[in-house]
Design a protein around this motif. Structure first.
Motif, PDB file in Angstrom:
ATOM      1  N   THR A  97       5.096  -9.605   2.660  1.00  0.00           N
ATOM      2  CA  THR A  97       5.787 -10.711   2.005  1.00  0.00           C
ATOM      3  C   THR A  97       6.552 -11.557   3.014  1.00  0.00           C
ATOM      4  O   THR A  97       6.611 -12.791   2.910  1.00  0.00           O
ATOM      5  CB  THR A  97       6.751 -10.174   0.935  1.00  0.00           C
ATOM      6  N   ALA A  98       7.129 -10.885   4.018  1.00  0.00           N
ATOM      7  CA  ALA A  98       7.914 -11.590   5.031  1.00  0.00           C
ATOM      8  C   ALA A  98       7.049 -12.194   6.137  1.00  0.00           C
ATOM      9  O   ALA A  98       7.563 -12.884   7.017  1.00  0.00           O
ATOM     10  CB  ALA A  98       8.936 -10.634   5.641  1.00  0.00           C
ATOM     11  N   PRO A 113      -6.277  -6.051  -1.474  1.00  0.00           N
ATOM     12  CA  PRO A 113      -6.706  -7.285  -2.163  1.00  0.00           C
ATOM     13  C   PRO A 113      -5.702  -8.426  -2.032  1.00  0.00           C
ATOM     14  O   PRO A 113      -6.084  -9.580  -1.827  1.00  0.00           O
ATOM     15  CB  PRO A 113      -6.857  -6.829  -3.627  1.00  0.00           C
ATOM     16  N   GLN A 114      -4.412  -8.097  -2.127  1.00  0.00           N
ATOM     17  CA  GLN A 114      -3.387  -9.136  -1.993  1.00  0.00           C
ATOM     18  C   GLN A 114      -3.334  -9.663  -0.566  1.00  0.00           C
ATOM     19  O   GLN A 114      -3.168 -10.869  -0.339  1.00  0.00           O
ATOM     20  CB  GLN A 114      -2.025  -8.591  -2.411  1.00  0.00           C
ATOM     21  N   MET A 115      -3.474  -8.772   0.415  1.00  0.00           N
ATOM     22  CA  MET A 115      -3.472  -9.196   1.810  1.00  0.00           C
ATOM     23  C   MET A 115      -4.569 -10.219   2.073  1.00  0.00           C
ATOM     24  O   MET A 115      -4.362 -11.227   2.766  1.00  0.00           O
ATOM     25  CB  MET A 115      -3.654  -7.994   2.735  1.00  0.00           C
ATOM     26  N   GLU A 118      -3.997 -13.650   0.120  1.00  0.00           N
ATOM     27  CA  GLU A 118      -2.910 -14.476   0.645  1.00  0.00           C
ATOM     28  C   GLU A 118      -3.062 -14.798   2.127  1.00  0.00           C
ATOM     29  O   GLU A 118      -2.170 -15.396   2.732  1.00  0.00           O
ATOM     30  CB  GLU A 118      -1.569 -13.779   0.392  1.00  0.00           C
ATOM     31  N   GLY A 119      -4.185 -14.381   2.737  1.00  0.00           N
ATOM     32  CA  GLY A 119      -4.463 -14.759   4.118  1.00  0.00           C
ATOM     33  C   GLY A 119      -3.690 -14.002   5.171  1.00  0.00           C
ATOM     34  O   GLY A 119      -3.468 -14.523   6.272  1.00  0.00           O
ATOM     35  N   HIS A 120      -3.293 -12.765   4.874  1.00  0.00           N
ATOM     36  CA  HIS A 120      -2.489 -11.998   5.828  1.00  0.00           C
ATOM     37  C   HIS A 120      -3.327 -11.261   6.874  1.00  0.00           C
ATOM     38  O   HIS A 120      -2.769 -10.776   7.864  1.00  0.00           O
ATOM     39  CB  HIS A 120      -1.617 -10.982   5.088  1.00  0.00           C
ATOM     40  N   VAL A 121      -4.636 -11.107   6.637  1.00  0.00           N
ATOM     41  CA  VAL A 121      -5.468 -10.328   7.558  1.00  0.00           C
ATOM     42  C   VAL A 121      -6.586 -11.192   8.131  1.00  0.00           C
ATOM     43  O   VAL A 121      -7.075 -12.133   7.488  1.00  0.00           O
ATOM     44  CB  VAL A 121      -6.060  -9.078   6.870  1.00  0.00           C
ATOM     45  N   MET A 122      -6.982 -10.882   9.342  1.00  0.00           N
ATOM     46  CA  MET A 122      -8.008 -11.633  10.055  1.00  0.00           C
ATOM     47  C   MET A 122      -9.389 -11.371   9.446  1.00  0.00           C
ATOM     48  O   MET A 122      -9.730 -10.229   9.144  1.00  0.00           O
ATOM     49  CB  MET A 122      -8.010 -11.218  11.535  1.00  0.00           C
ATOM     50  N   ASP A 123     -10.184 -12.425   9.281  1.00  0.00           N
ATOM     51  CA  ASP A 123     -11.593 -12.277   8.899  1.00  0.00           C
ATOM     52  C   ASP A 123     -12.366 -11.882  10.154  1.00  0.00           C
ATOM     53  O   ASP A 123     -12.416 -12.628  11.142  1.00  0.00           O
ATOM     54  CB  ASP A 123     -12.124 -13.578   8.316  1.00  0.00           C
ATOM     55  N   PRO A 402      -8.974  -5.703  -7.987  1.00  0.00           N
ATOM     56  CA  PRO A 402      -8.494  -7.086  -8.045  1.00  0.00           C
ATOM     57  C   PRO A 402      -7.286  -7.275  -7.143  1.00  0.00           C
ATOM     58  O   PRO A 402      -6.629  -6.294  -6.745  1.00  0.00           O
ATOM     59  CB  PRO A 402      -8.124  -7.266  -9.523  1.00  0.00           C
ATOM     60  N   PRO A 403      -6.924  -8.505  -6.800  1.00  0.00           N
ATOM     61  CA  PRO A 403      -5.786  -8.749  -5.901  1.00  0.00           C
ATOM     62  C   PRO A 403      -4.469  -8.171  -6.392  1.00  0.00           C
ATOM     63  O   PRO A 403      -3.610  -7.834  -5.575  1.00  0.00           O
ATOM     64  CB  PRO A 403      -5.729 -10.286  -5.818  1.00  0.00           C
TER      65      PRO A 403
END
Length: 445
Positions: A97-98, A113-115, A118-123, A402-403
């Motif tokens: 979140t931070a 799923p949330q990561m 929300e774009g927190h992890v590298m593809d 699901p996310p």
């Protein structure tokens, strides 16, 4: 005081026993430092924070692997950080979140799923087969990290749920040991759990009760054995109210008879690894992930055995499922090149494979499995045989979580904890999960 995470730096300067005195994950260890931060003490050109969970044996192995990597790559410092799985999940959620995720980390399934959403992890799609060697990775082991055409995590240890048991207890009570393609039925499991309590009680029980502790894989097996799924393809609940009701009634009956441990025993200590009732000599059986056999055997003076989950033998092999231990890289890491190189090391380096063994599961490629096989003890070989059957069994695919599955799962755990302690009836617990919890976390109402 916040739950805390231990950190080992370049040469393991902090002793494992000093973990309680180190910075909390929600404080200076994670929330206080952004991805790739130099922490003011890095002696090389890059300082990567690597976070995972586990007990002392796992921590020592990964520190040794990190030391090997730093010997091979002196310009990169690996800061090893670890914690207990439950509290670490909460703290990683805070860090996500931070926007302060570590550079490289093990992925909690509930948060993944949330990561991704929300774009927190590298593809990793364009990097897999380039910076990260891809030979030997089958489609079946990669599917858990694939979302909408992208690849956001990679498996570094294959694992699945199982039934652990104390071999001397089973032998004393005349309880058969089952191995694939056979398993206990759920009725037999209850019968044997009750027998253990009747013969060895009153302070010895048959089994732990996984659901109220937030471990849903045995329930997922129960669901799949009935032709249902935990989630539907469109992100709704995939099982029926009747299926959940029957599951809770099953465990209510076992707790009432002493076949399952009282809920307070789970609250007295972390119910996994050292705190598992089986390891504390309070129960004959333990439902958890098969890859933990090596660590659990080291914690147990008695021989342990890995068996299939009840109902997963015979025609139930179609219901088998695996949840690989996976790695991800923070999208915001300041050192993407070094992070990718370190992940390739964690997946494909033979010396690393020999150091880690099966502590996080079976290596995902046959090449690395062949590397570790000569050094395995009996418990670890038992696990490789177990997971080998599951890889070849060809179970049906599962819809992705699901996310909002993490939030929904957390609400389920809170609800079922209240049920376990008699603060909520089965009827009310089921009504809440299929009513307000579903509407808020899955339907977005």
């Amino acid at each position: 005081m916040a739950t805390q995470i231990a950190q080992l730096s370049r040469r393991g300067l902090l002793r494992l026993g000093a973990a309680a005195g180190t910075a909390g994950l929600a404080g200076t260890a994670l929330a206080g430092c952004g991805s790739g931060s130099n922490n003011g003490g890095g002696s090389g050109s890059a300082s990567l924070r690597f976070v995972f969970w586990g007990a002392d044996d796992r921590v020592r192995r990964f520190q040794e692997a990190a030391d090997l990597y730093m010997t091979q790559n002196p310009d990169t410092e690996i800061l090893v950080e670890f914690g207990e799985i439950g509290s670490l999940e909460t703290q990683m959620g805070v860090a996500m979140t931070a926007g302060n995720l570590p550079d490289v980390f093990w992925v909690h399934g509930n948060l993944f799923p949330q990561m991704v959403a929300e774009g927190h992890v590298m593809d990793l799609t364009e990097h897999f087969g380039q910076e990260i060697k891809s030979e030997g990775f089958t489609d079946s082991v990669l599917v858990s990290g694939q979302v909408d055409g992208g690849l956001y995590s990679l498996p570094h240890g294959l694992q699945s749920p199982c039934t652990f048991a104390k071999v001397p207890v089973l032998e004393e009570l005349g309880i058969p040991i089952k191995s694939y393609p056979e398993s206990y039925t759920w009725e037999e499991y209850a019968e044997y759990a009750n027998l253990a309590h009747e013969r060895l009680g009153p302070d010895f029980y048959g089994t732990d009760e996984p659901t109220s502790t937030g471990y849903y894989d045995p329930f997922r097996a129960w669901v799949r054995q009935r032709g249902e799924e935990f989630y539907t393809t469109d992100g709704d609940i995939g099982f029926t109210e009747d299926t959940l009701t029957a599951w809770l009634e099953y465990w209510d009956a076992l707790r009432s008879s002493g076949g399952a441990v009282p809920p307070q025993i789970h609250r007295d200590d972390d119910p996994f690894f050292q705190g598992a009732p089986m390891i504390r000599n309070l129960a004959a059986f333990h439902l958890r992930n098969s890859n933990q056999i090596g660590e659990l055997q080291k914690l147990s003076p008695e021989e342990l055995v890995v068996m299939p989950l009840p109902g997963n033998g015979g025609e139930g092999t179609d219901s088998i499922f695996m949840f690989p231990n996976t790695l991800a890289i923070a999208a915001g890491t300041a050192y993407p090149e070094q992070a990718l190189h370190f992940v390739d090391f964690l997946l494909n380096d033979p010396e690393r494979a020999e150091i880690i063994g099966t502590t996080i599961g079976s290596p995902p490629t046959q090449e690395m499995r062949d590397v570790i096989a000569p050094g395995l003890d009996a418990a670890e070989q038992q696990f490789l045989d177990y997971i080998g059957f599951e890889v070849e069994a060809g179970p049906r695919a599962m819809p992705p979580n699901p996310p909002t599955s993490g939030a929904f799962g957390g609400e389920m755990t809170t609800t079922l904890d209240a049920w376990a302690f008699g603060q909520q009836s089965i009827e009310d617990a089921v009504a809440h999960i299929f009513g307000p919890a579903r509407e808020q976390y899955l339907l977005g109402n």
